[in-house]
Design an enzyme around this catalytic site. Sequence first.
Site, mmCIF file in Angstrom:
data_model
loop_
_atom_site.group_PDB
_atom_site.id
_atom_site.type_symbol
_atom_site.label_atom_id
_atom_site.label_comp_id
_atom_site.label_asym_id
_atom_site.label_seq_id
_atom_site.Cartn_x
_atom_site.Cartn_y
_atom_site.Cartn_z
ATOM 1 N N GLY A 1 0.817 -1.210 0.000
ATOM 2 C CA GLY A 1 0.000 0.000 0.000
ATOM 3 C C GLY A 1 0.851 1.259 0.000
ATOM 4 N N GLU B 1 6.840 7.447 -30.053
ATOM 5 C CA GLU B 1 8.038 7.195 -30.866
ATOM 6 C C GLU B 1 7.946 5.808 -31.510
ATOM 7 O OE1 GLU B 1 10.391 9.530 -31.323
ATOM 8 O OE2 GLU B 1 9.340 10.893 -29.999
ATOM 9 N N ASP C 1 4.708 2.663 -31.866
ATOM 10 C CA ASP C 1 4.067 1.623 -31.066
ATOM 11 C C ASP C 1 4.940 0.369 -31.051
ATOM 12 O OD1 ASP C 1 1.349 0.355 -30.007
ATOM 13 O OD2 ASP C 1 2.247 -1.022 -31.456
#
Lengths: 672, 672
Positions: A429, A452, A454
């Site tokens: 957490g 830049e 995929d």
Amino acid sequence: MTADTPAQIASDAPRDPVREPAPDVQVEPRQLSLDVPTITAFLDGHYAEVRQEVRERLVEHAGLLAEADDLPKDDYRDRVRDVVVDMAGTGATAMGLPKEYGGGGDIGASIAAFETLAFGDLSVLTKVGVQFGLFGGAILQLGTKSHHDRWMADIAAGRLLGCFAMTESGHGSNVADIETTAVYDPETQEFVLTTPHAGARKDYIGNAARHGELAVVFAQLEVAGEHHGVHALVTPIRVDGEPAPGVRIEDCGTKLGLNGVDNGRLYFDGVRVPRENLLDRFASVSPEGVYTSDIESQGRRFFTMLGTLVQGRVSVGGAGINAAKVAMAIAVKYADRRRQFEAGEEGTEQLLLDYGMHQRRLLPLLARTYALHFAQEVVAGQLHEVFSAPDAADEKARKLLESRAAGTKALGTWHATRVIQECREACGGAGYLAENRFAALKADTDVFTTFEGDNHVLLQLVAKGLLTDYSSGFADMDQFGMVRFVAGLAVDTVLEKTNVHKVLERIRDVLPGGREDEWDQEAGLLDPNYQLAMLRFREEHMIGGVARRIKGGVDRGGNPGEVFSTVQDHVIATARAHVERLVLEAFVDKMETMEESDEKVALNLLCDLYALSTIEADRAWFMEHGRLTVQRSKAITTEVNALCRKVRPIAVELVDAFGVPDELLRAEDLIG
Amino acid sequence: MTADTPAQIASDAPRDPVREPAPDVQVEPRQLSLDVPTITAFLDGHYAEVRQEVRERLVEHAGLLAEADDLPKDDYRDRVRDVVVDMAGTGATAMGLPKEYGGGGDIGASIAAFETLAFGDLSVLTKVGVQFGLFGGAILQLGTKSHHDRWMADIAAGRLLGCFAMTESGHGSNVADIETTAVYDPETQEFVLTTPHAGARKDYIGNAARHGELAVVFAQLEVAGEHHGVHALVTPIRVDGEPAPGVRIEDCGTKLGLNGVDNGRLYFDGVRVPRENLLDRFASVSPEGVYTSDIESQGRRFFTMLGTLVQGRVSVGGAGINAAKVAMAIAVKYADRRRQFEAGEEGTEQLLLDYGMHQRRLLPLLARTYALHFAQEVVAGQLHEVFSAPDAADEKARKLLESRAAGTKALGTWHATRVIQECREACGGAGYLAENRFAALKADTDVFTTFEGDNHVLLQLVAKGLLTDYSSGFADMDQFGMVRFVAGLAVDTVLEKTNVHKVLERIRDVLPGGREDEWDQEAGLLDPNYQLAMLRFREEHMIGGVARRIKGGVDRGGNPGEVFSTVQDHVIATARAHVERLVLEAFVDKMETMEESDEKVALNLLCDLYALSTIEADRAWFMEHGRLTVQRSKAITTEVNALCRKVRPIAVELVDAFGVPDELLRAEDLIG
């Protein structure tokens, strides 16, 4: 280095054949005594000074990390701009621009500086990339002296901010088909820039929404009714803070991350750009409207036009790998401090990092971070070489660089996403609180896998190169062209054209057994020749498989689109296998340059861990293809566990060696 | 249903033995004609009306999704509070609280409502969970009539906001060892609440930083010098907006996500709480200071005390699964609309979802989303049963519920993380814009894997139950106790005590071959009996393996901590295998209740896809353990690809069936 360390055995000549787990699995290594600065220096390499300089600048601005948690968007954007401009004043950001305009004149240095910026606020990094890499780089590489004289000094100093306006909404990964037009008007000697429809707007453009004054706009050039393809024009988009006449600017609004960068959309409604603003290094238009270009090879022009993208890919890949280091450092240091059950039982108060599962979650990722670091060093070196003397570099070197940049970027940025997620969860957490760093790391790096280029598209590019041996037409041959090309070859020709076939033959010579089908059964698991041979075999076999499937699909009458669709997952798996092999080679090669020392022993453990955990992750494939027996597959898992236990005592030193300044780690509650 | 559909074959009796890919791999299914509302009704199940009601409330407040992108933190928190209070007024949020106080009196309905809230802003969902589930639930289940009369109506109406103050900074997953003390002072008939040191502060407490007036505080009870373990006291923490005397409140600050929830830290410095505020359903303290408890079984008291947590886990697991549906809906609809290369070639303008890789990325996740939905339905039903008549439920049913809630929560929330990431990337750069929904989905769900029990700790709990057959002492037996327990048994006893052994024998009866070692070679891949047998074999084998390794480790003289550390990854893998088997059973069982129809054919395709992609993901393990030949392993991959192609034409209808209102999907640019 003493003889009882496993890494020494690994780096020596091949051992006696074994079919069972390597005998050193059970050997406890002596405690290594590591000098952290030595490892840092080894990692920092040739550009250690540059990296150190950027670390110091980042520490000066470390306060931004906390401010970013709560600043309203526009204030955050302005703060980021101020930091970028301030850094520009120190020379830390424009190392890739020419010295005569205040830059550093060293492309390799600019990559090293950029990578190091990834330790800090990633909006600063991204804005630096937009301003000095994309915008400045485009004017540098596509423009000529008059453009440089006119703008470069102001750009390098951060006095003139600008945009790189290439991407359009409708054409994410398909630059050649953008639809913005630039039509030459000889009457006024101007280009008329037009966005023909909403899908052709320039989208996600950094510096556009708030700070940019100029934009390098990519558009289809039309002169005297003739189309000449994509060219770049320097276009004023903002004057005294207001959009220039005919320019419409929209804000992309709040994003998942990088909210310190002002991404926007640009629409051009008959915007008039002076003829001189055409970046004319490779093609020019005379006042009368005559188009001329010195470059015969269209492919070469296209590649050169996209040169800034290659540099961008190398930069983003490096940024991802270095952002991953920040997450690794926090999670490993936390796990070396936190007890799972504080109250504890008799003698059982183990630290989180003593738990097998926790080691499994973090340490192979640590090994892969090192591996990618060295692979990044190689591609950055290639970039420096090709772009420092662009006219000397041959076509093949450029294409290999393009491919390697694409592959390293894909694996490096996916690695960042994975590492940051795992490290966040490993900090529980507390990892969710912004002050503990993961919030920004996770949100800001997320788009690295997409921008830049995929990652999936980039891996297709890599595979295309493998399948066509980077043959002519590679750069502008799309996926269907690739299918047709491969379908036109004999499968054997594909294999012959690729390097791996010969490479694998060569490697068989250095492995025990020597007989065609035994090399993989008899070598020691920690023999790097074995590890490399496994990754090379996989790559070669996959390339052959894809070629066969493409041929088969076309022979059965499938159209290129359908055929490509059904082999696409194999295409991408092939590219991934190729890049993983390059990464291991980079690590193994680098280890050979290191002097014998405890530090070398430590890094060799990581090299083994990277190699074997990579093989382990794909062990189903190796079993399916006859390269792993069930026994050996299990032995690899056993060895990975053993390596994790060996790395565990030195894990903190290995993350300290990344040299992320404490001020940038924040996370005081987690790591104190 | 017609005879030529593959799903029909799958749900029929076992087919002739085959060793090669099932013959129907190549059969093209006829186009299915699906009625989306029919599938939605099937998914919504018993609580369709409740779900519809919540959908309508969410649509009313859909504007919050856009506002949340830019509101300053405190304004966002207040807006979320307003929405929660407004929804409370409609009765949509307190369905689990008693009717006499304005609640709905139906635990199952409250879970259904909560799950549906996950289609909207997740800060609202989380605040609802804190207020009505944790805070209200604790007072309901741990308190008695006087407490209910005093507070419950105000809680149910949202007039009185409160906190569930259990977690301490130093004891994330170890509730029994919290260190806050409540010492009874008979002089004033008050408890004195103290935070002994900073590590014992209550941390990450929802509603604490800004809105909560009361807190249910968990503390170690001390009466007349005697310690009685963890008890809960209702403590005022804020009066007229200011911290109550002796209470120090800190803001946890900006978080990775869920910034509409005001998480805070609470410190108590001798805070005096009236005796009547002890929630005394299971234990009370007389005015004179005499401690009494009706519950003999400490384990049962502990479980009951933690009952609110079980409900919380079922809720969060369901929320994760439903948040994943939102992401799936956007990504699938986008992929059915977007062309990879808009400009296109002759006849090759395929949609993204026509690409094999894109199908591979999304469709197995879609199948798993359906599978988890049905598994969630089962655990929610068990929760309803156990908690609707808590005194009737036996110990074993409670423990099975606790285990199942933990396991479903872990897999459901990891699934959310994975799906949202994959879907974001599958939508490219546009997926990065906040307006397209993934930003909030990704950030807000991230902590689901950690809160209400860290997923790894929860899976350890599941494994503990498997290894000890939920034997006495299960709930409070920690991991070392588990090691000792198992080490004290014969391995055969472990296997006998677990159910899977018998279950597997039973399943062999219904598979072809019948001989011990052939059932897995001869069954059809699409036979659910085969699929279940595979997952059962894996589970049983893993349980046995862990038991053997624990015994071996202890026999060789290892201490429980060390032994546990080395088997921990196996422990967690075992739990995961167990839960994946439960999930498949839930899907298969559910399919048997569905009338023959095209909708059933469609869902059976998903069931097969879930089963086979789950086996495929672990095919290395199955090969290593002799349950998959190389040929069959490859055949499974082929079948998964075939199933993806069959699901592709109905994918949009299958995500539409989730019934996420368009207003909540946003993403206008992506899905229009």
